[in-house]
Design a protein around this motif. Structure first.
Motif, PDB file in Angstrom:
ATOM      1  N   GLU A 175       2.246   1.925  -3.379  1.00 54.94           N
ATOM      2  CA  GLU A 175       1.521   2.171  -4.378  1.00 54.94           C
ATOM      3  C   GLU A 175       0.919   3.843  -4.148  1.00 54.94           C
ATOM      4  O   GLU A 175       0.934   4.710  -4.901  1.00 54.94           O
ATOM      5  CB  GLU A 175      -0.113   1.376  -4.135  1.00 54.94           C
ATOM      6  CG  GLU A 175      -1.163   2.028  -5.163  1.00 54.94           C
ATOM      7  CD  GLU A 175      -2.499   1.036  -4.842  1.00 54.94           C
ATOM      8  OE1 GLU A 175      -3.525   1.658  -5.165  1.00 54.94           O
ATOM      9  OE2 GLU A 175      -2.288  -0.035  -4.430  1.00 54.94           O
ATOM     10  N   ARG A 176       0.955   4.136  -2.973  1.00 54.61           N
ATOM     11  CA  ARG A 176       0.687   5.574  -2.593  1.00 54.61           C
ATOM     12  C   ARG A 176       1.895   6.475  -2.888  1.00 54.61           C
ATOM     13  O   ARG A 176       1.496   7.656  -3.373  1.00 54.61           O
ATOM     14  CB  ARG A 176       0.287   5.929  -1.029  1.00 54.61           C
ATOM     15  CG  ARG A 176      -0.811   4.824  -0.510  1.00 54.61           C
ATOM     16  CD  ARG A 176      -2.113   5.346  -0.504  1.00 54.61           C
ATOM     17  NE  ARG A 176      -2.937   4.581  -0.232  1.00 54.61           N
ATOM     18  CZ  ARG A 176      -4.397   5.177  -0.071  1.00 54.61           C
ATOM     19  NH1 ARG A 176      -4.902   6.351  -0.567  1.00 54.61           N
ATOM     20  NH2 ARG A 176      -5.467   4.044  -0.021  1.00 54.61           N
ATOM     21  N   ILE A 177       3.058   6.116  -2.737  1.00 56.36           N
ATOM     22  CA  ILE A 177       4.219   7.040  -2.876  1.00 56.36           C
ATOM     23  C   ILE A 177       4.640   7.237  -4.235  1.00 56.36           C
ATOM     24  O   ILE A 177       4.852   8.181  -4.716  1.00 56.36           O
ATOM     25  CB  ILE A 177       5.307   6.813  -1.929  1.00 56.36           C
ATOM     26  CG1 ILE A 177       4.747   6.855  -0.319  1.00 56.36           C
ATOM     27  CG2 ILE A 177       6.644   7.466  -2.033  1.00 56.36           C
ATOM     28  CD1 ILE A 177       5.857   6.474   0.647  1.00 56.36           C
ATOM     29  N   GLU A 178       4.549   6.116  -4.888  1.00 54.77           N
ATOM     30  CA  GLU A 178       5.002   5.847  -6.465  1.00 54.77           C
ATOM     31  C   GLU A 178       3.844   6.273  -7.292  1.00 54.77           C
ATOM     32  O   GLU A 178       4.072   6.694  -8.284  1.00 54.77           O
ATOM     33  CB  GLU A 178       5.228   4.499  -6.444  1.00 54.77           C
ATOM     34  CG  GLU A 178       6.686   3.873  -5.912  1.00 54.77           C
ATOM     35  CD  GLU A 178       8.093   4.466  -6.383  1.00 54.77           C
ATOM     36  OE1 GLU A 178       7.882   5.135  -7.614  1.00 54.77           O
ATOM     37  OE2 GLU A 178       8.753   4.770  -5.495  1.00 54.77           O
ATOM     38  N   GLY A 179       2.583   6.558  -6.669  1.00 53.67           N
ATOM     39  CA  GLY A 179       1.677   7.142  -7.609  1.00 53.67           C
ATOM     40  C   GLY A 179       1.176   6.035  -8.791  1.00 53.67           C
ATOM     41  O   GLY A 179       1.227   6.735  -9.561  1.00 53.67           O
ATOM     42  N   ARG A 180       0.935   5.128  -8.436  1.00 56.00           N
ATOM     43  CA  ARG A 180       0.630   4.047  -9.451  1.00 56.00           C
ATOM     44  C   ARG A 180      -0.727   4.577 -10.201  1.00 56.00           C
ATOM     45  O   ARG A 180      -1.493   5.220  -9.505  1.00 56.00           O
ATOM     46  CB  ARG A 180       0.396   2.480  -8.837  1.00 56.00           C
ATOM     47  CG  ARG A 180       0.107   1.547  -9.976  1.00 56.00           C
ATOM     48  CD  ARG A 180      -0.024   0.256  -9.344  1.00 56.00           C
ATOM     49  NE  ARG A 180      -1.230   0.029  -8.675  1.00 56.00           N
ATOM     50  CZ  ARG A 180      -1.598  -1.058  -8.096  1.00 56.00           C
ATOM     51  NH1 ARG A 180      -0.856  -2.167  -7.834  1.00 56.00           N
ATOM     52  NH2 ARG A 180      -2.661  -0.907  -7.484  1.00 56.00           N
TER      53      ARG A 180
ATOM     54  N   GLU B 273       0.802  -1.213   0.093  1.00 54.43           N
ATOM     55  CA  GLU B 273       0.064   0.069   0.220  1.00 54.43           C
ATOM     56  C   GLU B 273       0.741   1.340  -0.117  1.00 54.43           C
ATOM     57  O   GLU B 273       0.600   2.230  -1.013  1.00 54.43           O
ATOM     58  CB  GLU B 273      -0.804   0.056   1.362  1.00 54.43           C
ATOM     59  CG  GLU B 273      -2.014  -1.090   1.208  1.00 54.43           C
ATOM     60  CD  GLU B 273      -3.079  -0.789   0.429  1.00 54.43           C
ATOM     61  OE1 GLU B 273      -3.207   0.531  -0.049  1.00 54.43           O
ATOM     62  OE2 GLU B 273      -3.705  -1.538  -0.110  1.00 54.43           O
ATOM     63  N   LEU B 274       1.895   1.086   0.767  1.00 59.86           N
ATOM     64  CA  LEU B 274       2.803   2.276   0.831  1.00 59.86           C
ATOM     65  C   LEU B 274       3.580   2.676  -0.698  1.00 59.86           C
ATOM     66  O   LEU B 274       3.621   3.871  -0.659  1.00 59.86           O
ATOM     67  CB  LEU B 274       3.873   2.359   1.996  1.00 59.86           C
ATOM     68  CG  LEU B 274       4.614   3.488   2.447  1.00 59.86           C
ATOM     69  CD1 LEU B 274       3.602   4.261   2.881  1.00 59.86           C
ATOM     70  CD2 LEU B 274       5.477   3.050   3.600  1.00 59.86           C
TER      71      LEU B 274
ATOM     72  N   VAL C 194      -3.144   8.628   5.746  1.00 59.50           N
ATOM     73  CA  VAL C 194      -2.983   7.606   5.064  1.00 59.50           C
ATOM     74  C   VAL C 194      -1.541   6.865   5.321  1.00 59.50           C
ATOM     75  O   VAL C 194      -1.232   5.850   5.656  1.00 59.50           O
ATOM     76  CB  VAL C 194      -3.526   7.160   3.938  1.00 59.50           C
ATOM     77  CG1 VAL C 194      -3.335   5.845   2.894  1.00 59.50           C
ATOM     78  CG2 VAL C 194      -4.972   7.744   3.563  1.00 59.50           C
ATOM     79  N   VAL C 195      -0.374   7.547   4.911  1.00 63.00           N
ATOM     80  CA  VAL C 195       0.713   7.274   4.893  1.00 63.00           C
ATOM     81  C   VAL C 195       1.344   6.855   6.505  1.00 63.00           C
ATOM     82  O   VAL C 195       2.010   6.019   6.668  1.00 63.00           O
ATOM     83  CB  VAL C 195       1.904   8.227   4.362  1.00 63.00           C
ATOM     84  CG1 VAL C 195       3.446   7.992   4.406  1.00 63.00           C
ATOM     85  CG2 VAL C 195       1.409   8.294   2.674  1.00 63.00           C
ATOM     86  N   LEU C 196       1.026   7.738   7.072  1.00 57.25           N
ATOM     87  CA  LEU C 196       1.220   7.586   8.588  1.00 57.25           C
ATOM     88  C   LEU C 196       0.813   6.321   9.159  1.00 57.25           C
ATOM     89  O   LEU C 196       1.343   5.629   9.814  1.00 57.25           O
ATOM     90  CB  LEU C 196       0.617   8.778   9.432  1.00 57.25           C
ATOM     91  CG  LEU C 196       1.117   8.873  11.150  1.00 57.25           C
ATOM     92  CD1 LEU C 196       2.530   8.914  11.325  1.00 57.25           C
ATOM     93  CD2 LEU C 196       0.244   9.950  11.853  1.00 57.25           C
TER      94      LEU C 196
END
Length: 532
Positions: free
Chosen positions: A112-117, A109-110, A191-193
């Motif tokens: 996907e969120r950071i890389e911006g899939r 999930e992390l 969400v990231v936290l």
């Protein structure tokens, strides 16, 4: 552990234990609730509520079932096999597998969120299947339920107290699930936290499964500190957003588009903001496109003096001149309309069309005043947008600009407004105000529009509406504080370059020609290395 019953209802100590256990169960269930919110966000909107309620209902059923099977849960602590000095029980294996699942899911999930899939295709968002999300929720419920059940067993002895506490905690979570889901989905940093918490909890479960006890107080302290910092960040962002909302919408929109176009809006007169998007924008938008859009966005902020043709450059017809002189003037000057005056530009009789004036002189030998149009006169304080409305009503003719004493300051035509947006369009009898001699050298007329010069030089710091000047000559007079002599020069230091303005020629008390030279400015680190 006692059998199921409600004999504890008259025991105050049991009520205290129930209240404490409810609080602990709610706290232990928040992480489960947050990760359910993250998972259901992948579903279509009409399925999210159903999945959230189903996920929490499954958590309730699973925890009640584990509580009723407590005798079986207690036996899970018996060693099943050994690996060196470490004994592994059924509970240890569940913790290890659950911990690895949390680590895997959190990392996925992390990433996907950071890389911006890519989340969208063909203009519509891609959603996960309902069954896949529910399956993941069931696994998460199983992992987090073990922790909650073990906590309940350690707190009280009555099975009914445990079940009441679990049911009440799940009810609170159901009530808070929707607003919490909206909050989590509206704040990506939260969400990231939360995913960071998931990784930390998963790691603690794995090492606890290998026999290393991790005090829960350490985990809760770390989570609490992180939540406090994030809460402060959210307050700061909200205050910043409120402050931004006090600025006019047009100003904020213009500034955003200027950044997108590669321009650098100013924080203050000498403090340009850094814009990392500028190189990318420069590849998308050509220089002329950026300048034109910039001209449109800044048009409303410009005063009329920066748009109009000044009084000294206005071509007007003097009725006191001979018809032959008037005819020669009209033929030599490529304008469609002329102010027709008597003796002075301030004594305006009307506005004449060039071809009609010529016809009158050729046929009757003089200008027919009856064919002149009434002059349109505006005050110099008029805004650019109101000026455009006046020009629309003028049907192509020029508009006269006066000061508070009624003195004609200049004239404005539709082409003047167009030049303010798209740059200079010299007439046949004019030469360009800005002539580029090479890549870093320009010869500029003192009457050149300062906004247009900024665009040509690709810099900022020249325009200052508070000072009231609109030409390069006005800028230089403000810098020198007096009328400079030929050869006098001043510099403008910008982060990317240094500009030198050297006066070449004067016409009376007017700065006629200026030489502008640009030289690169080395960063401090490069200058220091060269000096060494």
């Amino acid at each position: 552990m006692e059998t199921f019953g409600f004999d504890w209802l008259g025991d105050p100590a049991a009520w205290v234990g129930l209240a404490t256990l409810i609080v602990l169960e709610v706290v232990l269930g928040i992480d489960n609730l947050i990760f359910i919110a993250i998972l259901v966000d992948k579903l279509p909107p009409h399925q999210q509520d159903r999945a959230r309620i189903m996920g929490l209902s499954l958590a309730l059923i699973m925890r009640l079932a584990l509580l009723t099977l407590m005798s079986w849960m207690i036996k899970l602590t018996q060693p099943l096999f050994s690996l060196g000095p470490v004994d592994f029980s059924g509970r240890d294996l569940i913790l290890i597998l659950g911990g690895f699942f949390l680590l895997f899911k959190g990392t996925l999930e992390l990433h996907e969120r950071i890389e911006g899939r890519a989340q969208h295709a063909s203009g519509a968002r891609l959603h996960a299947s309902f069954g896949l999300i529910v399956t993941q929720i069931i696994i998460l419920d199983a992992v987090f339920s073990i922790d909650a059940v073990i906590t309940a067993v350690g707190m009280v002895e009555q099975l009914s107290v445990m079940m009441v506490a679990v049911v009440f905690a799940i009810g609170v979570m159901l009530f808070a699930s929707k607003p919490l889901t909206k909050f989590v989905n509206a704040h990506p940093t939260v969400v990231v936290l939360c995913l960071g918490f998931l990784l930390m909890i998963g790691f603690s479960l794995v090492i606890e499964g290998f026999g290393f006890h991790v005090p829960k107080g350490y985990l809760y302290a770390a989570i609490g500190f992180s939540v406090l910092i994030e809460a402060l960040n959210q307050v700061a962002r909200r205050n910043l957003k409120k402050e931004e909302q006090h600025r006019p919408m047009r100003e904020r929109t213009a500034e955003g588009i200027m950044r997108m176009l590669g321009r650098k809006p100013l924080i203050g007169p000498e403090q340009p903001q850094t814009d990392k998007a500028a190189p990318a924008a420069a590849q998308v938008f050509g220089e002329e496109e950026r300048n034109m859009v910039s001209g449109v966005l800044t048009l409303a902020d410009r005063n009329i003096h920066s748009i109009m043709t000044p009084r000294n450059d206005v071509s007007w017809i003097n009725l006191d001149d001979s018809p032959d002189d008037i005819r020669q003037q009209i033929i030599k000057t490529p304008h469609s309309f002329f102010p027709v005056c008597r003796g002075s530009l301030d004594e305006v009789i009307g506005i004449g069309r060039a071809k009609e004036l010529l016809t009158d002189i050729l046929t009757s030998g003089n200008v027919k005043l009856s064919r002149l149009r009434d002059p349109l006169i505006v005050h110099e304080s008029i805004g650019a947008l109101r000026l455009m409305e006046t020009l629309k009503r003028s049907r192509g003719q020029l508009v006269l600009v006066t000061d508070e004493f009624g003195t004609i300051e200049g004239v404005v035509t539709p082409i003047d407004v167009f030049e303010a947006i798209a740059g200079e369009f010299p007439d046949e009898d004019e030469s360009p105000d800005i002539i580029q001699e090479d890549e870093n050298r320009w010869k500029v007329d003192g009457a050149a529009d300062i906004h247009h010069l900024e665009q040509v030089l690709a810099t900022d710091g020249l325009v200052n509406d508070e000072e009231g000047y609109s030409t390069l000559a006005g800028y230089l007079l403000g810098r020198f504080g007096h009328l400079p002599a030929p050869g006098d020069a001043c510099e403008l230091e910008r982060p990317h370059a240094r500009f030198t303005f050297k006066v070449l020629r004067l016409e009376g008390r007017r700065i006629a020609t200026v030489l502008v030279e640009r030289s690169p400015v080395m960063p401090d680190s490069d200058a220091a290395s060269e000096a060494s």
